[in-house]
Write a protein that holds these residues in place. Structure first.
Motif, PDB file in Angstrom:
ATOM      1  N   GLN A 269       0.958  -1.196  -0.055  1.00  0.00           N
ATOM      2  CA  GLN A 269       0.030  -0.130   0.026  1.00  0.00           C
ATOM      3  C   GLN A 269       0.939   1.194   0.030  1.00  0.00           C
ATOM      4  O   GLN A 269       1.450   1.747   0.980  1.00  0.00           O
ATOM      5  CB  GLN A 269      -1.000  -0.033   1.323  1.00  0.00           C
TER       6      GLN A 269
ATOM      7  N   VAL B 207      -1.965  -4.361   2.216  1.00  0.00           N
ATOM      8  CA  VAL B 207      -3.326  -4.425   2.247  1.00  0.00           C
ATOM      9  C   VAL B 207      -3.468  -5.997   2.186  1.00  0.00           C
ATOM     10  O   VAL B 207      -3.001  -6.588   1.188  1.00  0.00           O
ATOM     11  CB  VAL B 207      -4.174  -3.923   1.077  1.00  0.00           C
TER      12      VAL B 207
ATOM     13  N   THR C 202      -6.259  -8.860   1.147  1.00  0.00           N
ATOM     14  CA  THR C 202      -7.445  -8.846   0.560  1.00  0.00           C
ATOM     15  C   THR C 202      -8.018 -10.099   0.684  1.00  0.00           C
ATOM     16  O   THR C 202      -7.164 -11.291   0.550  1.00  0.00           O
ATOM     17  CB  THR C 202      -7.494  -8.668  -0.906  1.00  0.00           C
TER      18      THR C 202
ATOM     19  N   SER D 288     -11.011   1.502  13.038  1.00  0.00           N
ATOM     20  CA  SER D 288     -11.472   1.118  11.700  1.00  0.00           C
ATOM     21  C   SER D 288     -12.684   0.072  11.800  1.00  0.00           C
ATOM     22  O   SER D 288     -12.946  -0.412  10.963  1.00  0.00           O
ATOM     23  CB  SER D 288     -10.276   0.490  11.112  1.00  0.00           C
TER      24      SER D 288
ATOM     25  N   TYR E 197     -11.254  -6.022   2.718  1.00  0.00           N
ATOM     26  CA  TYR E 197      -9.954  -5.465   2.838  1.00  0.00           C
ATOM     27  C   TYR E 197      -9.674  -5.149   4.408  1.00  0.00           C
ATOM     28  O   TYR E 197     -10.322  -4.888   4.862  1.00  0.00           O
ATOM     29  CB  TYR E 197      -9.600  -4.136   2.054  1.00  0.00           C
TER      30      TYR E 197
ATOM     31  N   LEU F  32      -6.427  -2.950   6.333  1.00  0.00           N
ATOM     32  CA  LEU F  32      -4.937  -2.381   5.893  1.00  0.00           C
ATOM     33  C   LEU F  32      -4.213  -2.529   7.274  1.00  0.00           C
ATOM     34  O   LEU F  32      -4.490  -2.581   8.416  1.00  0.00           O
ATOM     35  CB  LEU F  32      -5.290  -0.749   6.110  1.00  0.00           C
TER      36      LEU F  32
ATOM     37  N   GLU G 287     -14.612  -1.945   2.035  1.00  0.00           N
ATOM     38  CA  GLU G 287     -13.877  -1.131   1.128  1.00  0.00           C
ATOM     39  C   GLU G 287     -12.569  -0.782   1.712  1.00  0.00           C
ATOM     40  O   GLU G 287     -12.507  -0.568   3.181  1.00  0.00           O
ATOM     41  CB  GLU G 287     -14.882   0.079   0.535  1.00  0.00           C
ATOM     42  N   LEU G 288     -11.735  -0.266   0.900  1.00  0.00           N
ATOM     43  CA  LEU G 288     -10.377   0.196   1.625  1.00  0.00           C
ATOM     44  C   LEU G 288     -10.511   1.680   1.883  1.00  0.00           C
ATOM     45  O   LEU G 288     -10.496   2.384   1.009  1.00  0.00           O
ATOM     46  CB  LEU G 288      -9.162  -0.138   0.621  1.00  0.00           C
TER      47      LEU G 288
ATOM     48  N   ASN H  37      -8.953   4.301   3.263  1.00  0.00           N
ATOM     49  CA  ASN H  37      -7.496   4.850   3.700  1.00  0.00           C
ATOM     50  C   ASN H  37      -7.613   6.124   4.683  1.00  0.00           C
ATOM     51  O   ASN H  37      -6.881   6.088   5.499  1.00  0.00           O
ATOM     52  CB  ASN H  37      -6.718   5.220   2.529  1.00  0.00           C
TER      53      ASN H  37
END
Length: 225
Positions: A103, A112, A114, A147, A162, A164, A217-218, A220
């Motif tokens: 990432q 990341v 997945t 998160s 996903y 992180l 969804e990622l 960020n």
């Protein structure tokens, strides 16, 4: 005699005219006769105070009823989503494929994960990936609470999720260790699997590492750590 008759006739005519004018005035001012004209029509069309208040109450009641129906519909949709998540089986390492990718660019402080649903049915990912980078550090990489999504992530067939993961701060003086592969355990009884590090290897700092929760969804910006 002729002069007297003419005077009498003139007096009678005057009396008749005065009487006619009086009757006309009484007719226009009488409450029993309906007036006409723009002002009268406006007054006649205006609702009585009691009726206006009743109409206002009816409109408010209709608006409140509409708002209540909207709230009930939203609550029902939320409840059905929660029920669907509760009835969906937990994803296991047998029906999801987990991979890792960088990432951002050097010094590669994040990767990341997945998790893609490879089964033919829906499953859910609960919590966060339990990551173990080093055999010398048996504890899992700690999660970042901000998160965490509101509900478990439900994956339809073929859908990804996903997470992180922070490896280090990227400083040259950090005490990092190389990692070529690591283990990921899915919470809720999903099992454990081995994941290859991207680029043939990554550098991790046990004092800095952290992981986000599984999300559809990622994010960020939301998972800035």
């Amino acid at each position: 005699m002729r002069k007297f008759r003419n005077r009498t006739t003139g007096l009678a005519a005057v009396t008749t005219a005065v009487l006619a004018l009086s009757l006309t005035a009484c007719g226009e001012g009488s409450s029993g006769v309906k007036s006409s004209g723009p002002a009268a029509d406006s007054a006649a069309s205006a609702p009585a105070p009691a009726q206006a208040e009743k109409n206002t109450d009816t409109a408010k009641g209709a608006a409140n009823g509409k708002n209540a129906s909207t709230a009930q519909a939203a609550g029902a949709a939320k409840g059905s989503t929660g029920q669907a998540a509760a009835n969906t089986p937990v994803c296991t390492t047998k029906n999801v494929a987990i991979s890792a990718a960088y990432q951002g660019g050097p010094p590669y402080t994040h990767i990341v994960l997945t998790a893609k649903n490879t089964s033919g049915h829906s499953c859910k990912l609960t919590g966060y990936p339990e990551i173990e980078f080093l055999e010398s550090h048996r504890e899992n990489v700690p999660p970042v609470a901000k998160s965490k999504p509101a509900t478990p992530v439900v994956l339809t067939a073929g859908a990804p999720a996903y997470a992180l993961v922070k490896l280090s701060d990227g400083g040259r003086t950090e005490n990092t260790e190389p990692v070529t592969a690591f283990s990921v355990t899915l919470q809720g009884g999903g099992g454990m699997t081995a994941v290859k590090a991207p680029g043939g290897g990554i550098a991790v700092d046990p004092a800095k590492w952290a992981t986000g929760y599984w999300t559809p969804e990622l994010r960020n910006g939301a998972d800035d750590f």
